[in-house]
Design an enzyme around this catalytic site. Structure first.
Site, mmCIF file in Angstrom:
data_model
loop_
_atom_site.group_PDB
_atom_site.id
_atom_site.type_symbol
_atom_site.label_atom_id
_atom_site.label_comp_id
_atom_site.label_asym_id
_atom_site.label_seq_id
_atom_site.Cartn_x
_atom_site.Cartn_y
_atom_site.Cartn_z
ATOM 1 N N HIS A 47 114.263 14.176 -11.058
ATOM 2 C CA HIS A 47 113.720 15.284 -10.282
ATOM 3 C C HIS A 47 112.234 15.189 -10.007
ATOM 4 C CE1 HIS A 47 117.163 18.098 -11.712
ATOM 5 N NE2 HIS A 47 117.582 17.101 -10.983
ATOM 6 N N LEU A 48 111.646 14.040 -10.248
ATOM 7 C CA LEU A 48 110.201 13.901 -10.145
ATOM 8 C C LEU A 48 109.631 14.366 -8.816
ATOM 9 C CD1 LEU A 48 109.718 10.444 -11.867
ATOM 10 C CD2 LEU A 48 108.799 12.610 -12.654
ATOM 11 N N LYS A 49 110.407 14.192 -7.714
ATOM 12 C CA LYS A 49 109.830 14.491 -6.409
ATOM 13 C C LYS A 49 110.211 15.871 -5.880
ATOM 14 C CE LYS A 49 108.654 9.933 -5.303
ATOM 15 N NZ LYS A 49 108.439 8.857 -4.351
ATOM 16 N N SER A 50 110.822 16.714 -6.714
ATOM 17 C CA SER A 50 111.229 18.036 -6.249
ATOM 18 C C SER A 50 110.157 19.067 -6.587
ATOM 19 C CB SER A 50 112.556 18.400 -6.925
ATOM 20 O OG SER A 50 112.658 19.783 -7.098
#
Lengths: 353, 324
Positions: A106-109
């Site tokens: 989920h790093l880019k959410s």
């Protein structure tokens, strides 16, 4: 051979049978439903029913977890989950455990970071956040959200001025010292990590955690060492310029250090500079570094401006030197030809030549 | 035994207009899992698709009234904002996209402008001047741009506390001349655009370190012609918008090698199904399609309608709406 158990829709499960799923208004049934699609649609139909009923319950926590695992970008699910967690006074540290587990995917959410922030604020606990972001950065050392979150956690829980943080003065000092060490470690791994350089500038010059002339000296020495090691590193040059701007120091004071890196005499091994300002330049460093030439050109422009009112002809000489240096960059950096031509013309214009 | 070798379709070095039109038209028809999983982006997606069509002069490729009706089905009367999709909660970002769609469809008159203005103003933090996206409170400079853009498009900029708003945006400026998401965050081309765009609308470009920022921006161009978002990162077609539009606002778009950038964008087209990807040979999506096309418009690619670098909409629409 055992087949995978067939999917049971929520409405057919005893713990959910009281809730009638609400289908999407314009939903079309695909000709060949894919199992994954079916699971997602069923969970979403059930979620709609839950929200419609305004239900905030343990089974809602279960359902929203299924959904965030299937679709971490779905904003409303995160928002509703947070509402349930806070209203039901759920164990928030368990929620952080779940977030720790899911972080890698989920790093880019945006949503997952905002969600974590809401939980952490409700918990009012800083214990895990620095360690968590360190772990997240080990997956992606340049992740924008992670760095912004780390800075937020540092300022919120360990504000150097104290504010309303509960951390002791010693604890706070230790934390900020740890940040410089951490950035150093990351730059050892990748000296071109622009995010790490930005964080270093933040800690050293913007956070208020470090004070005194010793800091400037330390940072100047640090960036010079990294520049000698890797002179074609735009982040390090930006950092150097940042320090000069912060301390209102003229570029010209760095000319002795920069000149060897801009050296055009690297044609033969015997004439190639091996050190600058006492710092060794490794054989692998590519010279001349065009960013060093750019720095020297900027230094000449600065000097020309200074000399303009008192020694006009010297000013003109310096600006001509600057123009020549800018033009020389076209061969190293042809894609920015128009920019280098602009700088060359402007430096001569500035002294009215 | 004879074998046939499947060669990938070569990518032509010109704009595949018709294919891009059919690609955009197909987006609402193909109801696969990805379609349902991106509901939270639907309003934005329609704005991206419509803008892409408009810049190719093909806005009529999507039905106008149906689109307006769908947009209004996302209106939340109780809040004064739009959600990204029916059944979702309202948020400032889909609210801007809705307004942009209505503006391009020449249908802003159906909007209760005062309700929207009240909603937008309610999201401002009185202390810092920052805007939240919604009641959950996530704040960053994207929302400053969005708030200012909404008020400007509705002709209601005067009700804004411009000084407080500007203060926050200015605090997002960094030592390298760039702007970040929040104060002290790393400079990033997308946030440069939101901050420079906001300052342009607020008529405060005097606060931008023009020379330093434009140098930082033209440094985004890589030898392959593409632009990245920050130092030492990969090129991506969407930065053809964020970085180039920022340069255009500051009057320095010629500092980029336009020919090389055009070539890069065109090489990221999907020659079979249309659409543009983040870089050559990757999968196309509507986000990269609109920003690739908008980039080409800024580069004055033949056949493109002029794009407004501050609003990312056709210049013909903003000129008519704003009277300038």
């Amino acid at each position: 051979m055992a087949d995978e158990a067939p999917y049971v829709p929520y409405a057919q499960r005893p713990e959910w049978s009281d809730l009638e799923p609400i289908a999407q208004k314009d939903a079309e049934n695909p000709l060949v439903p894919i199992a994954y699609t079916e699971k997602y649609r069923d969970a979403m139909d059930t979620f709609r029913a839950l929200v419609h009923a305004g239900e905030k319950s343990a089974r809602g926590i279960e359902l929203t977890e299924v959904l965030i695992r299937l679709n971490p970008g779905h904003y409303s699910i995160w928002a509703y989950r947070a509402e349930i967690l806070l209203e039901t006074k759920a164990d928030l540290s368990k929620e952080l455990d779940l977030m720790d587990e899911l972080v890698k995917e989920h790093l880019k959410s945006y949503q997952v970071w905002q969600h974590r922030r809401s939980i952490v604020l409700a918990l009012n606990s800083s214990d895990r956040e620095i360690g968590f972001t360190t772990r997240a950065l080990s997956f992606d050392a340049k992740n924008y959200h992670t760095w912004a979150y780390r800075q937020w956690a540092l300022c919120h829980f360990f504000a150097p001025s104290g504010g309303d943080t509960s951390a002791s003065k010693e604890n706070r000092e230790e934390v900020w010292k740890g940040e410089i060490e951490y950035v150093d470690r990351l730059l050892e791994e990748d000296v071109r990590n622009n995010s790490a350089w930005n964080h270093r500038y933040f800690v050293a010059f913007e956070s208020g955690a470090e004070k005194g002339d010793g800091i400037v000296e330390r940072e100047l020495k640090y960036v010079k060492t990294k520049l000698a090691l890797s002179p074609n590193n735009p982040s390090a040059w930006s950092y150097l310029r940042g320090i000069l701007k912060f301390t209102s120091t003229p570029h010209s004071t760095l000319i002795p250090f920069v000149s060897p890196l801009a050296s055009l005499s690297s044609a033969t091994p015997s004439t190639r500079p091996t050190e600058t300002d006492g710092i060794p330049i490794p054989a692998a460093a590519e010279l001349p570094a065009y960013l060093a030439i750019e720095f020297l050109a900027d230094a000449c422009v600065e000097q020309a401006t200074k000399l303009f009112s008192t020694a006009k002809s010297e000013a003109e000489e310096k600006s001509a030197e600057a123009a020549a240096l800018f033009r020389s960059l076209i061969q190293y950096d042809p894609i920015r030809t128009k920019y280098w031509e602009y700088r060359a013309t402007e430096s001569v214009k500035a002294v009215g030549a | 035994m004879a074998t046939t070798q499947l060669q990938p379709t070569p990518v032509p070095d010109y704009l595949l207009t018709d294919l891009h039109v059919s690609y955009i038209q197909s987006l609402d028809v193909k109801r696969d899992l990805a379609y349902y999983m991106t509901e939270h982006l639907r309003m934005n997606g329609i704005y991206w698709g419509l803008t892409a069509l408009a810049l190719m002069g093909k806005q009529d490729a999507l039905p106008r009234q149906e689109m307006i009706d769908w947009v209004m089905s996302c209106w939340h009367e109780d809040v004064g904002g739009f959600s990204p999709h029916p059944g979702h909660e309202p948020h400032i970002h889909p609210t801007l996209s809705a307004i942009q769609i209505l503006a391009m469809q020449d249908s802003l008159d159906i909007l209760d402008k005062d309700r929207v203005v009240a909603y937008v103003l309610s999201l401002q933090d009185r202390k810092t001047g920052a805007f939240a996206g919604d009641e959950w409170g996530e704040k960053d400079s994207r929302f400053s741009y969005i708030a200012v853009s909404i008020l400007s498009l509705l002709g209601k900029l005067d009700v804004l506390d411009k000084e407080k708003t500007t203060e926050f945006v200015h605090r997002c400026a960094n030592f390298d001349g760039g702007f970040g998401a929040v104060p002290e965050a790393e400079s990033h081309a997308a946030y440069v655009w939101t901050c420079v765009g906001a300052l342009a609308i607020l008529d405060r470009l005097d606060l931008v370190e023009k020379d330093t920022l434009c140098w930082w921006l033209c440094e985004r161009q890589l030898p392959n012609g593409g632009l990245n978002g920050r130092p030492e990162k990969l090129e991506d077609v969407c930065y053809s918008w964020w970085a180039l539009a920022s340069l255009a606002i500051l009057g320095r778009s010629h500092w980029i090698d336009g020919a090389k950038l055009s070539k890069f964008i065109l090489s990221a087209q999907d020659p079979d199904k249309g659409g543009i990807a983040d870089r050559p040979e990757d999968l196309a999506d509507v986000w990269h399609t609109v920003f690739g096309l908008a980039g080409l418009s800024l580069l004055k690619h033949p056949g493109m309608e002029e794009v407004d670098p501050v609003y990312c909409m056709p210049r013909s629409v903003t000129r008519k709406l704003l009277g300038k």
